[in-house]
Structures are given as C-alpha cells and as structure tokens.
Write a protein that holds these residues in place. Structure first.
Motif, PDB file in Angstrom:
ATOM      1  N   ALA A 156       0.836  -1.196   0.000  1.00  0.00           N
ATOM      2  CA  ALA A 156       0.000   0.000   0.000  1.00  0.00           C
ATOM      3  C   ALA A 156       0.873   1.248   0.000  1.00  0.00           C
ATOM      4  N   THR A 157       0.300   2.336  -0.505  1.00  0.00           N
ATOM      5  CA  THR A 157       0.973   3.625  -0.522  1.00  0.00           C
ATOM      6  C   THR A 157       0.153   4.613   0.295  1.00  0.00           C
ATOM      7  N   PRO A 158       0.797   5.367   1.202  1.00  0.00           N
ATOM      8  CA  PRO A 158       0.050   6.361   1.985  1.00  0.00           C
ATOM      9  C   PRO A 158      -0.585   7.422   1.097  1.00  0.00           C
ATOM     10  N   ALA A 159      -1.497   8.211   1.695  1.00  0.00           N
ATOM     11  CA  ALA A 159      -2.200   9.236   0.927  1.00  0.00           C
ATOM     12  C   ALA A 159      -1.257  10.263   0.349  1.00  0.00           C
ATOM     13  N   LEU A 160      -0.156  10.540   1.043  1.00  0.00           N
ATOM     14  CA  LEU A 160       0.801  11.537   0.586  1.00  0.00           C
ATOM     15  C   LEU A 160       2.204  10.998   0.787  1.00  0.00           C
ATOM     16  N   THR A 161       3.043  11.077  -0.238  1.00  0.00           N
ATOM     17  CA  THR A 161       4.415  10.575  -0.162  1.00  0.00           C
ATOM     18  C   THR A 161       5.355  11.565  -0.825  1.00  0.00           C
ATOM     19  N   LEU A 162       6.636  11.444  -0.514  1.00  0.00           N
ATOM     20  CA  LEU A 162       7.642  12.185  -1.249  1.00  0.00           C
ATOM     21  C   LEU A 162       7.687  11.662  -2.679  1.00  0.00           C
ATOM     22  N   ARG A 163       7.804  12.588  -3.641  1.00  0.00           N
ATOM     23  CA  ARG A 163       8.030  12.128  -5.015  1.00  0.00           C
ATOM     24  C   ARG A 163       9.531  11.944  -5.181  1.00  0.00           C
ATOM     25  N   ASN A 164       9.978  10.795  -4.822  1.00  0.00           N
ATOM     26  CA  ASN A 164      11.389  10.479  -4.965  1.00  0.00           C
ATOM     27  C   ASN A 164      11.504   9.029  -5.410  1.00  0.00           C
ATOM     28  N   ALA A 165      12.661   8.485  -5.304  1.00  0.00           N
ATOM     29  CA  ALA A 165      12.864   7.107  -5.749  1.00  0.00           C
ATOM     30  C   ALA A 165      13.352   6.281  -4.576  1.00  0.00           C
ATOM     31  N   PRO A 166      12.438   5.766  -3.740  1.00  0.00           N
ATOM     32  CA  PRO A 166      12.885   4.911  -2.643  1.00  0.00           C
ATOM     33  C   PRO A 166      13.736   3.775  -3.197  1.00  0.00           C
ATOM     34  N   GLY A 167      14.946   3.643  -2.679  1.00  0.00           N
ATOM     35  CA  GLY A 167      15.913   2.748  -3.304  1.00  0.00           C
ATOM     36  C   GLY A 167      15.757   1.292  -2.903  1.00  0.00           C
ATOM     37  N   MET A 168      16.412   0.437  -3.672  1.00  0.00           N
ATOM     38  CA  MET A 168      16.502  -0.983  -3.376  1.00  0.00           C
ATOM     39  C   MET A 168      17.966  -1.380  -3.450  1.00  0.00           C
ATOM     40  N   VAL A 169      18.345  -2.385  -2.647  1.00  0.00           N
ATOM     41  CA  VAL A 169      19.727  -2.846  -2.665  1.00  0.00           C
ATOM     42  C   VAL A 169      19.742  -4.357  -2.478  1.00  0.00           C
ATOM     43  N   LEU A 170      20.641  -5.019  -3.186  1.00  0.00           N
ATOM     44  CA  LEU A 170      20.801  -6.460  -3.072  1.00  0.00           C
ATOM     45  C   LEU A 170      21.835  -6.766  -2.000  1.00  0.00           C
ATOM     46  N   GLY A 171      21.497  -7.680  -1.113  1.00  0.00           N
ATOM     47  CA  GLY A 171      22.429  -8.136  -0.087  1.00  0.00           C
ATOM     48  C   GLY A 171      22.324  -9.639   0.032  1.00  0.00           C
ATOM     49  N   GLY A 172      23.311 -10.376  -0.499  1.00  0.00           N
ATOM     50  CA  GLY A 172      23.220 -11.825  -0.522  1.00  0.00           C
ATOM     51  C   GLY A 172      22.057 -12.270  -1.383  1.00  0.00           C
ATOM     52  N   ALA A 173      21.177 -13.088  -0.825  1.00  0.00           N
ATOM     53  CA  ALA A 173      20.016 -13.581  -1.583  1.00  0.00           C
ATOM     54  C   ALA A 173      18.813 -12.663  -1.466  1.00  0.00           C
ATOM     55  N   ASN A 174      18.930 -11.600  -0.659  1.00  0.00           N
ATOM     56  CA  ASN A 174      17.789 -10.725  -0.402  1.00  0.00           C
ATOM     57  C   ASN A 174      17.901  -9.404  -1.149  1.00  0.00           C
ATOM     58  N   VAL A 175      16.743  -8.821  -1.428  1.00  0.00           N
ATOM     59  CA  VAL A 175      16.692  -7.447  -1.906  1.00  0.00           C
ATOM     60  C   VAL A 175      15.935  -6.648  -0.844  1.00  0.00           C
ATOM     61  N   TYR A 176      16.528  -5.527  -0.437  1.00  0.00           N
ATOM     62  CA  TYR A 176      15.956  -4.681   0.607  1.00  0.00           C
ATOM     63  C   TYR A 176      15.332  -3.469  -0.077  1.00  0.00           C
ATOM     64  N   VAL A 177      14.045  -3.256   0.193  1.00  0.00           N
ATOM     65  CA  VAL A 177      13.265  -2.265  -0.545  1.00  0.00           C
ATOM     66  C   VAL A 177      12.799  -1.172   0.410  1.00  0.00           C
ATOM     67  N   ALA A 178      13.241   0.079   0.163  1.00  0.00           N
ATOM     68  CA  ALA A 178      12.751   1.216   0.924  1.00  0.00           C
ATOM     69  C   ALA A 178      11.294   1.458   0.579  1.00  0.00           C
ATOM     70  N   GLN A 179      10.501   1.822   1.589  1.00  0.00           N
ATOM     71  CA  GLN A 179       9.072   1.980   1.407  1.00  0.00           C
ATOM     72  C   GLN A 179       8.588   3.344   1.909  1.00  0.00           C
ATOM     73  N   PRO A 180       7.505   3.866   1.328  1.00  0.00           N
ATOM     74  CA  PRO A 180       6.855   5.016   1.945  1.00  0.00           C
ATOM     75  C   PRO A 180       6.255   4.613   3.288  1.00  0.00           C
ATOM     76  N   GLY A 181       5.967   5.600   4.112  1.00  0.00           N
ATOM     77  CA  GLY A 181       5.393   5.291   5.413  1.00  0.00           C
ATOM     78  C   GLY A 181       6.395   4.756   6.405  1.00  0.00           C
ATOM     79  N   GLY A 182       7.699   4.909   6.117  1.00  0.00           N
ATOM     80  CA  GLY A 182       8.729   4.534   7.077  1.00  0.00           C
ATOM     81  C   GLY A 182       9.020   3.059   7.185  1.00  0.00           C
ATOM     82  N   LYS A 183       8.611   2.267   6.196  1.00  0.00           N
ATOM     83  CA  LYS A 183       8.807   0.822   6.272  1.00  0.00           C
ATOM     84  C   LYS A 183       9.991   0.361   5.433  1.00  0.00           C
TER      85      LYS A 183
END
Length: 381
Positions: free
Chosen positions: A176-203
C-alpha cells in the motif's frame, strides 16, 4: 534522491490534480537563504581523476551504477553508457530508443533501466538490448539485478521480479501507498540472496530476490502528526547493507540499523532526511533536511558529531571516503568533512549544476554525477 525544481513543480501539479506525491522543498520559505560558503583552507589534496559527459538528467536524478570494474551512466534523453570506473574510458554508448526515468542497475552481465511510460529495458554487457517489459506505472527507482532476476519498483509501490535473461515476469509483491508521499525514488539494494526495498510510510521490506518471498517487513519510524503533511515519513534514498546490517533513514522520522537476516533493530535515532545514509566500519552518516551533516556510532547509534555549516544547501547523500565524508550540494560543490570530527577540510567544484544523486565509491575514486550530466571521478592524494 533529491528532485529538481522542475520535479517539485510537477509534484505540486500532480498533488493539486489528486495524485499522492509531494516534495518538502516546495513548502520551504524562499526568504531563508542557503548558507554562504566561506573561504576554506583545504587540508586534503583532491584532484580530478577523470570526467565524462553523459547529458542532462532533466527532472530525474541519476546515480552511476557500479558493477565490477564498470560504471553505467544514463541521461534523460535515452543515452546509456558503460565506462571503465578507474579511467573513465567509454566502452560503449547506446540510445535506448526511449526517454530514461531511472538510474541503471547491473550485475555486470545485464543492465536494466526504467524508461518512459513504465517500460523496463534490459541490455547485455555489450550494450545490446535483450528485452523490454512493462511495469504497472512510472519507474523512478533504479532496478536491482542479481540472483537471475531484474527487480523493479514502480511508483504505485508494486515490486516485480523479471527473469534477467528473458524479461518474463516471475513474481509480484504489492504494498500500500500512503495518501501523501515524497516524489522520490525509494531505493533498493541487493544483499546476498535478499533485496531490501525502501518503502513510503517509514517501512523497510526484505524479499528473497529469486522468488519474491517476504523475509521480513519492519517500521523504521512510525508516521506521526495531525495532518497528512506531518505524517510523511518515507524512507529516503537507498538502504545500505554492511557487515550483516542494513541501515536506512526516513524523512520526519529516524535513522537506524537492523539485522539484515531478521530485521531486528540494532538502534534507531531521531532525524529527518530526504537523502540516504552512508555507512563505514565506525559510523553511519546522514545529511538532515536542514543541511546538517551528522555522524552516528554504528555500534549503538550514539551521536558522534554534527556540522551545520552547509545549512539549506540541499545536500546529497554523503559518502565515506578515506579519512573524509563527502557530500554534494545544489551549486555543484563537493564538500569534504573530517570523518572523525566533522570539520570541513576541503571543497571542489564541478559544473555548477545541482548534485542530487548519491555518490559512488569505486576503488580509489569517488564519483558524482551532476544534473547537467557531468560524471566526475575524484581521487585524494
């Protein structure tokens, strides 16, 4: 990632039209001037290792992508180039056939970018297009390539894994996306077998890259406040994976480090930032929303130092580089601060245009890309 003035205007128009994107700089008091730069006696010898012109970023912010010894850079008009990271020598440069909207992502074999109207384009290491796929909406976040997939996040917060060889859709995760978010590009990064995904709403979300299975999802900072503006608490920039930890920072929230395998918090501290963090063996560095550069102890999050000399200069994500911390600003200056106490120890200029993307450390070079498209590699002597 910080947006340009044009993108701020676009965000405001979108907001008035009912779209959910917003940028904090649109509401800043224009009477508050950025800090003036004072004459500085440099105690660090910085030289240009090489420069390369890729072309303007337009309303986007492009960070060079490092894969092995190669650097992949893009511009808004659809140019994609592979450079030797040490020398800046161009290996190849191609036209994608479409405007490009995201930085590149690469594992050294496959290079992927977001393009106009939500297209996803993939190329091989020689610049030959492999496939084209379609995301559900605009792609601003750099794709992550690894574990046999190209992971794409679109602005509607849908995360998709495409087969790296064929472009076939392998898995989808929707958040889900909050009602209002920064218009930016929350980043993703690969670490081992996982991908870590920045989220709106502080998650912060951890997925198994190959399958999209959710490993864990945590709240870095809870949105707080009576209004939607006060409750904007998106993760800024790209999380950093370092020695078994993943660290991130939010706007109007906190910075913190978490166990990369489980998501268990190691520590969190209050801060507001709209750009990402840098991490090294001893510190976590961030530039806050008012332009102060701060350092936290990586061990427990204790405050190590804070420098406010660059207030309101619209700083980029910092980079830990040797005995210094480097950060770019809205006039294209790169400032060097002492890693140990935060004192300003050097400054160099680029082309005068804003530096809004994150710097990249490639061997002995520190690499910045400006909004006008100058890719500058710096070396410290």
């Amino acid at each position: 990632m910080r947006v340009t003035e044009k993108l701020v205007a676009a965000s405001l128009l979108a907001l008035m039209a009912g779209c959910s994107s917003w940028n904090p700089f649109a509401s800043k008091d224009p009477k508050v001037e950025p800090a003036k730069l004072v004459e500085l006696k440099s105690s660090i010898a910085v030289r240009d290792a090489w420069k390369y012109s890729i072309g303007k970023a337009g309303v986007y912010a492009f960070t060079p992508a490092l894969a092995g010894n190669s650097l992949y850079v893009v511009n808004a008009d659809g140019a994609l180039a592979r450079l030797d990271a040490a020398s800046g020598r161009e290996t190849w440069r191609v036209k994608a056939g479409s405007d490009i909207t995201s930085s590149a992502g690469s594992d050294g074999s496959v290079v992927a970018v977001g393009a106009a109207k939500g297209a996803v384009l993939a190329f091989d290491a020689d610049g030959k297009q492999l496939w084209k796929a379609q995301a559900s909406s605009e792609v601003l976040t750099a794709p992550v390539v690894g574990q046999g997939v190209v992971v794409v996040r679109s602005v509607d917060n849908r995360i998709v894994g495409f087969d790296a060889k064929t472009g076939e859709r392998k898995w989808t995760v929707q958040r889900a996306t909050p009602a209002l978010t920064l218009r930016n590009a929350p980043g993703m990064v690969l670490g081992g077998a996982n991908v870590y995904v920045a989220q709106p709403g502080g998650k912060l979300l951890a997925l198994t890259a190959a399958t999209g299975v959710v490993r864990w999802e945590i709240v870095v900072s809870e949105p707080r406040g009576a209004t939607e503006l006060e409750r904007v608490s998106d993760i800024a920039g790209t999380p950093v994976v370092f020695e078994g930890e993943v660290c991130a920072v939010t706007y109007q929230g906190k910075a913190g480090c978490f166990d990369a395998a489980t998501g268990v918090p190691r520590w969190t501290k209050p801060i507001s930032s709209d750009v990402g963090v840098a991490v090294d063996q001893r510190f976590v560095f961030a530039a806050d929303a008012q332009g102060a550069v701060v350092a936290f102890s990586r061990e427990g999050g204790q405050s190590a130092w804070k420098n406010e000399a660059l207030a309101r200069r619209r700083l980029s994500t910092p980079a830990s580089f040797g005995r210094s911390v480097a950060v770019g600003d809205y006039q294209g200056y790169i400032h060097f601060l002492s890693r140990e106490d935060g004192a300003l120890i050097g400054r160099v200029s680029t082309d005068g245009s804003p530096i809004v993307s994150a710097p990249v450390v490639a061997g002995s070079n520190l690499i910045f890309q400006t909004q006008s498209g100058t890719v500058t590699a710096l070396a410290v002597e």
